[in-house]
Design a protein around this motif. Sequence first.
Motif, PDB file in Angstrom:
ATOM      1  N   ASP A  10      30.827  25.860  46.827  1.00 61.63           N
ATOM      2  CA  ASP A  10      30.339  25.302  45.550  1.00 61.63           C
ATOM      3  C   ASP A  10      30.269  26.808  44.627  1.00 61.63           C
ATOM      4  N   PRO A  11      30.700  26.633  43.371  1.00 60.27           N
ATOM      5  CA  PRO A  11      30.683  28.015  42.615  1.00 60.27           C
ATOM      6  C   PRO A  11      29.308  28.423  42.427  1.00 60.27           C
ATOM      7  N   LYS A  12      28.096  27.806  42.164  1.00 61.68           N
ATOM      8  CA  LYS A  12      27.102  28.438  41.910  1.00 61.68           C
ATOM      9  C   LYS A  12      26.462  29.208  43.158  1.00 61.68           C
ATOM     10  N   LEU A  13      26.583  28.556  44.463  1.00 67.20           N
ATOM     11  CA  LEU A  13      25.996  29.003  45.531  1.00 67.20           C
ATOM     12  C   LEU A  13      27.176  30.441  46.028  1.00 67.20           C
ATOM     13  N   SER A  14      28.087  30.214  45.685  1.00 65.65           N
ATOM     14  CA  SER A  14      28.917  31.441  45.858  1.00 65.65           C
ATOM     15  C   SER A  14      28.655  32.708  45.082  1.00 65.65           C
ATOM     16  N   SER A  15      28.019  32.370  43.879  1.00 61.17           N
ATOM     17  CA  SER A  15      27.585  33.564  43.040  1.00 61.17           C
ATOM     18  C   SER A  15      26.335  34.058  43.569  1.00 61.17           C
ATOM     19  N   ASP A  16      25.357  33.053  43.920  1.00 63.46           N
ATOM     20  CA  ASP A  16      24.201  33.264  44.412  1.00 63.46           C
ATOM     21  C   ASP A  16      24.245  34.085  45.797  1.00 63.46           C
ATOM     22  N   ALA A  17      25.168  33.895  46.526  1.00 66.48           N
ATOM     23  CA  ALA A  17      25.342  34.466  47.879  1.00 66.48           C
ATOM     24  C   ALA A  17      25.406  36.097  47.538  1.00 66.48           C
ATOM     25  N   LEU A  18      26.643  36.218  46.703  1.00 66.17           N
ATOM     26  CA  LEU A  18      26.842  37.494  46.171  1.00 66.17           C
ATOM     27  C   LEU A  18      25.792  38.360  45.478  1.00 66.17           C
ATOM     28  N   PRO A  21      29.445  45.148  45.710  1.00 65.24           N
ATOM     29  CA  PRO A  21      30.083  45.639  46.717  1.00 65.24           C
ATOM     30  C   PRO A  21      31.383  46.520  46.566  1.00 65.24           C
ATOM     31  N   ASP A  22      31.863  47.332  47.258  1.00 65.33           N
ATOM     32  CA  ASP A  22      33.131  47.916  47.184  1.00 65.33           C
ATOM     33  C   ASP A  22      34.336  47.031  47.587  1.00 65.33           C
ATOM     34  N   ALA A  23      34.122  46.203  48.677  1.00 68.59           N
ATOM     35  CA  ALA A  23      35.083  45.426  49.091  1.00 68.59           C
ATOM     36  C   ALA A  23      34.779  43.866  49.381  1.00 68.59           C
ATOM     37  N   TRP A  29      36.245  34.644  42.225  1.00 61.95           N
ATOM     38  CA  TRP A  29      35.966  34.527  40.790  1.00 61.95           C
ATOM     39  C   TRP A  29      34.628  35.159  40.588  1.00 61.95           C
ATOM     40  N   ALA A  30      33.495  34.844  41.240  1.00 69.10           N
ATOM     41  CA  ALA A  30      32.307  35.555  41.013  1.00 69.10           C
ATOM     42  C   ALA A  30      32.380  36.980  41.238  1.00 69.10           C
ATOM     43  N   ALA A  31      33.093  37.369  42.347  1.00 63.61           N
ATOM     44  CA  ALA A  31      33.208  39.055  42.560  1.00 63.61           C
ATOM     45  C   ALA A  31      33.874  39.610  41.356  1.00 63.61           C
ATOM     46  N   ALA A  32      35.101  39.053  40.867  1.00 63.38           N
ATOM     47  CA  ALA A  32      35.719  39.675  39.823  1.00 63.38           C
ATOM     48  C   ALA A  32      35.018  39.937  38.585  1.00 63.38           C
ATOM     49  N   LYS A  33      34.264  38.787  38.153  1.00 65.07           N
ATOM     50  CA  LYS A  33      33.490  38.938  36.944  1.00 65.07           C
ATOM     51  C   LYS A  33      32.488  40.151  37.108  1.00 65.07           C
ATOM     52  N   ARG A  34      31.930  40.025  38.242  1.00 62.55           N
ATOM     53  CA  ARG A  34      30.726  41.150  38.637  1.00 62.55           C
ATOM     54  C   ARG A  34      31.302  42.395  38.661  1.00 62.55           C
ATOM     55  N   MET A  35      32.609  42.664  39.219  1.00 61.87           N
ATOM     56  CA  MET A  35      33.075  43.855  39.338  1.00 61.87           C
ATOM     57  C   MET A  35      33.616  44.556  37.902  1.00 61.87           C
TER      58      MET A  35
END
Length: 314
Positions: free
Chosen positions: A76-84, A96-98, A135-141
């Motif tokens: 789920d896109p929202k839960l993936s973002s929430d986890a990060l 995160p660095d990786a 997707w969530a990680a790239a936006k945050r990075m």
Amino acid sequence: MNFFRQHWNPRNKHCYITGGSSGLGLALAIILAQKGADVSIVARDQTKLDEALKELENVRQTPDQKLKAFSFSLCDPKLSSDALEAACAEHGGRTPDAILMCAGAAHPRFFIESQAKDLQLGMDNAYWVQAYTAWAAAKRMVRTQTQGKIVFVGSILSYMSFIGYSSYAPGKYALRGLAETLRSELQLYDISVQMYFPATIYSPGYEEEMITKPKITKKLEETDGGQTPEQCAQALLAGIARGDFHITGELFGHIFRSYSSGISPGNNLLLDTMYSVMGLIGLPVWRRSVDSAVRAHKVEHAQYLQSNGFHAAK
């Protein structure tokens, strides 16, 4: 050649691992913790996460090393973002660095016996479970100007496929396409992208696969020696450290990687050329043997369908 590449060292880096409660993800988490990294693992099953966290604590290197576990569903896109975000909060908001994405599952079966929900679940477990995290990680990075790395875990079935994997291989092919695209695009932000292509991993997920896997698929895989999660984790980390884009850890994987690379960056000019020649000679022979085995299974398969009442079903 890898001579001029700067090797990656995980010490003191925050490594975020999906599917980290068992199999490859847990093996990877343990090795990274042993190397002095801060490790965040994410999976659905809280009980398994608790047990995994105990294993990480057993290899803790320093008192201030952060070893955390988070229970989220990542399809789920929202839960993936929430986890990060939950993992970042434990580090004062630091990205995160990786990002190492080991989450996924396969349920092999014949295409004609699949239900629509099986096909959807196959894409969720092979593609979306990693795509949403990336997707969530790239936006945050990009937002936090973090020059980190995103690592996908595909499969040898990202290069080729055969009978039984109609609900799994398409997602792994798509994942490879996403990694290829992001390797190009994320250069804009100095974010590196890599992808690992293992063959059989003898993990708890493998035991689940065997429940639905067709007999002919099992027969075709008899010659695949397979590797333990620990062996795969070592191969993956070695490839990450070298800066390889396509990472493999056994001969068959190297042959498919080199033979099917297209315009992807190679790992070693001399070895890749050798593997490509091996593929040019050997892979057509292998494919013919697979096709021959499938055709030889026709009568037995017809009996199987008959005994299961497939032709009478609507």
